[in-house]
Design a protein around this motif. Structure first.
Motif, short mmCIF file in Angstrom:
data_model
loop_
_atom_site.label_atom_id
_atom_site.label_comp_id
_atom_site.label_asym_id
_atom_site.label_seq_id
_atom_site.Cartn_x
_atom_site.Cartn_y
_atom_site.Cartn_z
N THR A 688 0.87 -1.17 0.00
CA THR A 688 0.00 0.00 0.00
C THR A 688 0.91 1.22 0.00
O THR A 688 1.61 1.49 0.98
CB THR A 688 -0.92 0.00 1.23
N GLY A 706 -2.21 4.13 -3.61
CA GLY A 706 -2.83 2.93 -4.15
C GLY A 706 -2.04 1.68 -3.82
O GLY A 706 -1.09 1.70 -3.03
N LYS A 707 -2.42 0.62 -4.47
CA LYS A 707 -1.81 -0.67 -4.23
C LYS A 707 -0.84 -1.00 -5.36
O LYS A 707 -1.17 -0.91 -6.53
CB LYS A 707 -2.88 -1.76 -4.13
N GLU A 718 -2.93 -1.28 -8.79
CA GLU A 718 -4.35 -1.58 -8.59
C GLU A 718 -5.00 -0.41 -7.85
O GLU A 718 -4.60 -0.05 -6.75
CB GLU A 718 -4.49 -2.87 -7.78
N ASN A 719 -6.02 0.18 -8.51
CA ASN A 719 -6.74 1.33 -7.93
C ASN A 719 -5.77 2.40 -7.45
O ASN A 719 -5.87 2.92 -6.33
CB ASN A 719 -7.64 0.88 -6.77
N THR A 720 -4.82 2.71 -8.31
CA THR A 720 -3.77 3.67 -7.98
C THR A 720 -4.09 5.02 -8.60
O THR A 720 -4.60 5.11 -9.72
CB THR A 720 -2.41 3.17 -8.49
N THR A 721 -3.79 6.08 -7.87
CA THR A 721 -4.00 7.42 -8.39
C THR A 721 -2.71 8.24 -8.31
O THR A 721 -1.88 8.03 -7.42
CB THR A 721 -5.10 8.17 -7.61
N GLY A 730 -6.28 8.18 -12.55
CA GLY A 730 -6.47 6.86 -12.00
C GLY A 730 -5.94 5.81 -12.96
O GLY A 730 -6.07 5.94 -14.18
N ASN A 732 -5.14 1.41 -13.46
CA ASN A 732 -4.95 0.00 -13.17
C ASN A 732 -4.07 -0.53 -14.28
O ASN A 732 -4.39 -0.34 -15.47
CB ASN A 732 -6.28 -0.75 -13.15
N THR A 750 -7.89 6.69 -16.34
CA THR A 750 -9.03 7.60 -16.24
C THR A 750 -8.53 8.92 -15.67
O THR A 750 -7.77 8.95 -14.70
CB THR A 750 -10.13 7.04 -15.32
N ASP A 783 -11.08 8.32 -20.62
CA ASP A 783 -11.23 6.97 -20.06
C ASP A 783 -10.76 6.02 -21.15
O ASP A 783 -11.48 5.80 -22.14
CB ASP A 783 -12.69 6.71 -19.69
#
Length: 941
Positions: A688, A706-707, A718-721, A730, A732, A750, A783
Motif C-alpha cells: 500500500t 494505491g496498491k 491496482e486502484n492507484t491514483t 487513475g 490500473n 481515467t 477513459d
C-alpha cells in the motif's frame, strides 16, 4: 694507367649516380602516373567483393610507406561487419596498405595486390548467441552480381595474390557469445609469409602480443599475459582447413606446442587441436597466474616438473547443437615452495588431474583428480582425491584428509596480503549420487574443524580472532532424508564483539533446522579486512535469533509448530541485485522474527535518488533461503518522498558490476539505450503505497496512492491514483519485462476535467494520440484502455499499441486547426474555422499505429458536422465528414479529408478518401516490419 683508372672511376660514378637518380625518379614518378588507376581499382574490389560498408578519409600511392614495396594506403579506414552486425565495427585502422605488384602495374596496367599492411587497428570479431559471425563479408565469385559466363575463367582487373600479411600494434578482440569465449589481445604484432594465392600453401607466422586476456563464461583465465608465437600452418583454401605443423607459443615463460587441424565450415567449424607443455618447470607453469602474483613468484623458490595437455576435438554447429569435446590434463611432481627461506617449506607437492567436458556440456563433465597432496614439515599434511561424473546429477567418490598448522603454511607460501593462524583438520569421505531432483546425497562421513583461528590482512589493522569452526556430516543411507549436518560451535571475535553460531540440520528432504545466532558485527570494518583500502563502506549488524522448525510446517500452514523468534538489526548496509544497476542502501532495518513471519518494524532505505520507508511482514523467509526456487510473500506499507523509475532501468550506469550476463550483453549491443525495469521473479509482495513524487522518462507524477504489487508475472498497479497536470489520474495496470530491452504493459487510464493544453505539452502519449489538442483550449476528460510493448528506452512502440476508449470534451475551444480552417475555406463559411465544442464524447480505438474514430456530431455556427474516420500516429488522415446544414442538419453534404495533419487535403461533395494500410508489427521479436502507408486504392465511405 692513372688516367685510365681515373676515367673508369668517373664513368662508374656517373653511371651509378644516374642509376640512383633514375631509381629515385621512378620512385617518385610511378605513384604519380597511376594514382587514379589504383584508387579506382581498390574501390572496385571493395564494391564487388565485400558485402559491407567500407570508408576511408584518403588514399595515397607511395614507395616510402612500406619501402621497398609500392603500396596504396587507405587512411582512417573503417569496415562494418556482416549481418546481423551491420552497424558494428569489424575493422578500424589508422592505416591499411596494399602492396602492388610493380611489374604487372607497369607492363600490364593491372593492379595485383600481393601484400597487406594494417597499422594501429581495432579488429573486432563478434559471434552472437545463435552462432552468427560478423566476419562473413566476402562475396564469393558465384554470388557476385556480374557473374561471368565461365566461372573457371581467370578474373580480370584487380586480383589479390597475397604473399605477406603484416599487422602492427593492433588490438584484436574475439567475442563469441555462443561459446562464451572472450579473447582480448592488445599490442598484437603479426607477420605472415607464404604464397597465399595457391590452393594449398604454408603460412609462416611470427607473432607477439603485449597483453592477452582470455575469458570463458565471464571468468578470466589469462590476464595481461605476453605471448610469442613461431608458427607454420598449412592452409587448404578449397576446404578452408588449417593444419598446424610447427606452432610454438610462449605465454609469459610457459612454452606451448600446438598441433592439429582446424576447418571452417559453412555453419561452424571442425576442430582437432592439441596443446601441450610437457616436462616444464612448475615455476614456468605458474608464470601464467594473474599479474598481481608475479612479484610473489619472483621472490619464491619453486621447484618441480609439470606436464600440461589440452585437447579440443569435434564439430561446432549451433543450429545442430553440436559442440566439440574438451579435455584437460595436468600433472605436477616433486613440487616445492619456499618463500624467502621459510623455516619449513611446502614440499612433496603432487597433482594428477584429468577433466573431460564432452560436447562442452557441463552435465557430462568428468573430473578425475587422482591425487592432490603436499607436506609442510614432518607432521602437517594434506591428501585428497575426487572422481566425479555429471553436474546436477553427480556421481562422486571423494576423500579429503589433512592436518595443517596455518601459520606454518602461511610462512612457507609467503602470503604477504594475509596472515593466518590456527589448526585446521579435515577428514571427509563421500561416495554415491548427488541429485536434488531425486533427493539423493552421497554416503558421507567426516568433518572439518578450525581451532584458535586468527586472520589479519594488509587492508585493516585489527585481526579476526578466536575463530572456531567445528562441523560434522553423516549420511549412511545416501538420501536427503538421512543427511545430518551439525555446526557446533562456530564463533569468532572482531574488535571485542563475539559472534556465536550453533546449528543442526537434518532430513534435507523436509529440512529440519535448529539454529541459534547471536552477536554483533561492524560490517563496514570487517569488509575492509577482505577488501581494498579507500572504499566508502560502513555497516552494522546485530542478531539474536533462535530458529527451529521444518520446511513443511511453513508450506502446509502448520505455523503453530514453528518456533522462530528473535531480532535482527542492520544499519548502513549496501546490497546489490543482479537486476539493477545501482546499490540499495539500508540506512536502518529493524526486523523481528515470529514463527512464519519476518516483521519489518522499521526499514529505511534508498536507491540512487529514491527513498523508501517500509513496514509490514514477509512470509516464508526461512524456506526462501533454503530452497533454490523459493518465493518471498509479504504485505507492506510504503512511503517515499521520491521514486525515480529511470534509475531502475537495467542498462543505466551504476556501481553494480555484477549484473546478469544478459544485461551486460545488452549494454554492449545497445550503448545508447537505458533498458527497461526488470522485475524480480521470486517475489509475491503487495504494498500500500504513498509517494510524494514519481519521475519517469521526463514525466513527473505527484501524490501516488494505491496498491502496488510484484509477482512472478510482473509488476502491477491496482486502484492507484497520481496527480499530474493538476488533475487526478487513475490507473490500473500490469507490466512484464521480456528482456533487458523490451517489456509489455496493459493499462486502464481515467482522468477527469484536466487542461487539454497542459496535457498536450506535458504528456508525450497524449501529445501523439490527440494531435488536434495543439490548437485546443479547455477542459477534457479521458477513459482509455491501452496495451502494447515498450522499447529499449522504456517508451511505447506505437505500432504495437491496441486499445480503445473515450475522450470527453467538456468545454473546448478550437482555434487555428488547419483541418477546420481548410473546411471553412472550401465551404466559404467562416464560422466553421474556430468551433466551440461542449459536452462532446469522442470514442476511438487504436490498432497497428492507426486511430479509428467513431462518428461524433457537434454544433457550430448553426451547422451540425459529423466526423469519423482514421488517422495515424505519424499524421496521416482519412476522415469522412457530413456537414449538416441549418436549421437542424437534416440536409447535408459529404466532405473527405486526406493528406496529413500539417497539410490536410479537403474535398467537398466527395465520398472517396485514401485508404491507410496499417503498420505490420512482429510481436514475438518486438520489431516493426512495415510502417503504415497510404494505399494506392481509393476508399469509399
Amino acid at each position: 694507367m692513372p688516367f685510365t683508372f681515373k676515367h673508369t672511376a668517373i664513368k662508374f660514378l656517373k653511371v651509378t649516380g644516374i642509376t640512383i637518380a633514375v631509381i629515385l625518379f621512378l620512385l617518385f614518378i610511378i605513384p604519380l602516373l597511376f594514382p587514379g588507376k589504383v584508387a579506382s581499382e581498390v574501390k572496385k574490389i571493395a564494391n564487388e567483393r565485400l558485402d559491407t560498408k567500407l570508408d576511408f578519409t584518403k588514399s595515397k600511392l607511395s614507395f616510402f610507406t612500406h619501402f621497398p614495396s609500392l603500396t596504396v594506403s587507405l587512411d582512417n579506414l573503417s569496415l562494418t561487419g556482416s549481418k546481423p552486425f551491420s552497424n558494428d565495427t569489424l575493422l578500424k585502422a589508422d592505416e591499411v596498405a596494399f602492396g602492388i605488384n610493380l611489374k604487372r602495374l607497369i607492363f600490364d596496367n593491372e593492379v595485383k595486390i600481393n601484400k597487406l599492411y594494417v597499422s594501429d587497428a581495432l579488429i573486432n570479431v563478434m559471434v552472437n548467441e545463435k552462432g552468427q559471425a560478423n566476419y562473413n563479408i566476402y562475396v564469393a565469385p558465384e554470388d557476385r552480381k556480374d557473374e561471368k559466363e565461365d566461372p573457371n575463367a581467370p578474373e580480370e582487373g584487380t586480383a589479390i595474390r597475397l604473399e605477406r600479411i603484416d599487422l602492427k600494434n593492433c588490438h584484436v578482440k574475439y567475442n563469441d557469445r555462443s561459446a562464451k569465449i572472450l579473447v582480448d589481445a592488445k599490442g598484437f604484432n603479426y607477420v605472415g609469409k607464404g604464397n597465399l594465392s595457391e590452393d594449398i600453401f604454408d603460412l609462416a607466422t611470427d607473432a607477439k602480443i603485449d597483453n592477452l586476456d582470455f575469458y570463458y563464461d565471464r571468468t578470466g583465465y589469462l590476464r595481461k599475459k605476453k605471448v610469442q608465437a613461431d608458427l607454420i600452418t598449412r592452409i587448404n583454401t578449397h576446404s578452408l582447413s588449417f593444419i598446424l605443423q610447427k606452432n610454438e607459443l610462449k605465454i609469459n615463460k610457459l612454452p606451448l606446442k600446438f598441433t592439429g587441424l582446424f576447418t571452417i565450415l559453412r555453419d561452424g567449424y571442425k576442430i582437432n587441436i592439441k596443446a601441450a607443455s610437457e616436462n616444464t618447470t612448475v615455476k614456468d607453469l605458474l608464470s601464467v597466474m594473474p599479474p598481481e602474483y608475479l612479484t610473489w613468484l619472483e621472490k619464491t623458490e619453486i621447484s618441480g616438473r609439470s606436464d600440461l595437455i589440452l585437447t579440443f576435438k569435434g564439430d561446432y554447429n549451433v543450429q545442430k547443437k553440436q559442440k566439440p569435446n574438451l579435455a584437460f590434463n595436468l600433472k605436477i611432481n616433486e613440487g616445492a615452495v619456499n618463500y624467502k627461506d621459510a623455516p619449513v617449506p611446502l614440499k612433496d607437492f603432487q597433482m594428477d588431474l584429468n577433466a573431460i567436458l564432452p560436447s562442452l556440456d557441463t552435465e557430462q563433465l568428468l573430473v578425475n583428480l587422482r591425487t592432490l597432496k603436499f607436506k609442510v614439515g614432518e607432521k602437517d599434511y594434506f591428501n585428497a582425491y575426487l572422481h566425479s561424473k555429471g553436474l546436477s546429477e553427480m556421481n562422486i567418490n571423494a576423500s579429503v584428509k589433512g592436518d595443517l598448522d596455518l601459520a606454518v603454511v602461511d610462512a612457507a607460501l609467503g602470503l604477504n596480503s594475509i596472515d593466518l593462524k590456527g589448526i585446521l583438520k579435515t577428514n571427509i569421505q563421500a561416495k554415491g549420487l548427488f541429485s536434488t531432483s531425486k533427493k539423493l546425497f552421497p554416503k558421507t562421513i567426516g568433518g572439518i574443524s578450525l581451532r584458535n583461528g586468527w586472520l589479519k590482512t594488509e587492508y585493516y589493522p585489527n585481526p579476526i580472532t578466536n575463530i572456531t569452526f567445528v562441523a560434522n556430516m553423516l549420511n549412511k543411507a545416501g538420501t536427503f532424508q538421512d543427511l545430518i549436518v551439525a555446526v557446533a560451535p562456530a564463533s569468532f571475535t572482531f574488535e571485542g564483539n563475539p559472534v556465536y553460531i550453533n546449528a543442526t540440520l537434518s532430513d534435507f528432504s523436509d529440512l529440519a533446522y535448529n539454529a541459534k545466532i547471536k552477536g554483533e558485527l561492524n560490517v563496514g570494518r570487517i569488509y575492509q579486512v577482505f577488501s581494498q583500502k579507500g572504499l566508502d563502506l560502513t555497516g552494522y549488524a546485530k542478531a539474536d535469533l533462535s530458529l527451529k522448525g521444518k520446511q513443511s510446517y511453513a508450506t502446509t500452514g502448520q505455523y503453530d509448530k514453528l518456533d522462530n523468534k528473535g531480532t535482527l538489526i542492520l544499519k548502513n548496509i549496501k546490497a546489490t541485485s543482479e537486476l539493477f544497476p545501482k546499490a540499495f542502501f539500508i540506512k536502518q532495518g529493524n526486523f523481528r522474527f515470529q514463527n512464519e513471519k519476518m516483521w519489518f518494524e522499521k526499514f529505511d532505505a534508498s536507491y540512487g535518488k529514491s527513498d523508501f520507508a517500509i513496514n509490514g511482514y514477509l512470509l516464508n523467509t526461512i524456506n526462501y533461503f533454503l530452497e533454490s526456487n523459493g518465493t518471498l510473500s509479504g504485505n507492506f506499507n510504503l512511503k517515499s518522498k521520491l521514486i525515480n523509475v529511470d534509475e531502475f532501468m537495467a542498462l543505466e550506469e551504476g556501481e553494480n558490476k555484477e549484473q546478469k550476463v544478459e544485461i551486460e550483453y545488452a549494454k554492449e549491443d545497445h550503448p545508447k539505450m537505458s533498458g527497461v525495469v526488470l522485475v524480480p521473479k521470486n517475489l509475491n509482495v503487495s504494498l500500500t503505497a504513498n509517494a510524494d513524487k514519481i519521475e519517469y522518462n521526463g514525466l513527473k507524477f505527484n501524490k501516488l496512492n494505491g496498491k502496488i504489487g510484484v509477482k512472478k508475472e510482473g509488476f502491477y498497479l491496482e486502484n492507484t491514483t497520481f496527480n499530474i497536470i493538476d488533475c487526478i489520474l487513475g490507473i490500473n495496470a500490469s507490466y512484464k519485462d521480456e528482456s533487458p530491452t523490451s517489456a509489455h504493459f496493459d493499462a486502464h487510464f481515467t482522468a477527469k476535467d484536466f487542461d487539454v493544453q497542459r496535457a498536450y505539452k506535458e504528456i508525450p502519449m497524449f501529445h501523439d494520440m490527440v494531435t488536434a489538442a495543439e490548437k485546443a483550449h479547455g477542459i477534457v476528460s479521458v477513459d482509455y484502455k491501452i496495451k502494447g510493448d515498450l522499447d529499449g528506452n522504456m517508451s511505447p512502440i506505437y505500432e504495437s499499441l491496441q486499445g480503445g476508449g473515450t475522450l470527453n470534451l467538456r468545454d473546448v475551444k478550437i482555434k487555428g486547426l488547419k483541418l477546420f480552417d481548410g473546411i471553412s475555406s472550401k465551404t466559404g463559411q467562416n464560422g466553421l474555422n474556430n468551433p466551440d465544442m461542449k459536452g462532446i464524447e469522442i470514442k476511438s480505438t487504436i490498432d497497428k499505429n492507426l486511430i479509428n474514430i467513431e462518428p461524433f456530431t457537434f454544433s457550430v455556427a448553426s451547422f451540425k458536422p459529423t466526423i469519423k474516420g482514421t488517422t495515424s500516429f505519424d499524421g496521416l488522415l482519412d476522415l469522412r465528414m457530413r456537414l449538416g446544414l441549418p436549421l437542424w442538419g437534416i440536409i447535408g453534404f459529404p466532405i473527405v479529408v486526406t493528406g496529413t495533419h500539417d497539410a490536410p487535403k479537403i474535398k467537398i461533395f466527395s465520398k472517396t478518401g485514401q485508404e491507410i494500410n496499417p503498420a505490420v508489427y512482429d510481436e514475438k521479436n518486438n520489431k516493426v516490419i512495415r510502417k503504415e502507408k497510404v494505399s494506392k486504392s481509393k476508399a469509399k465511405s
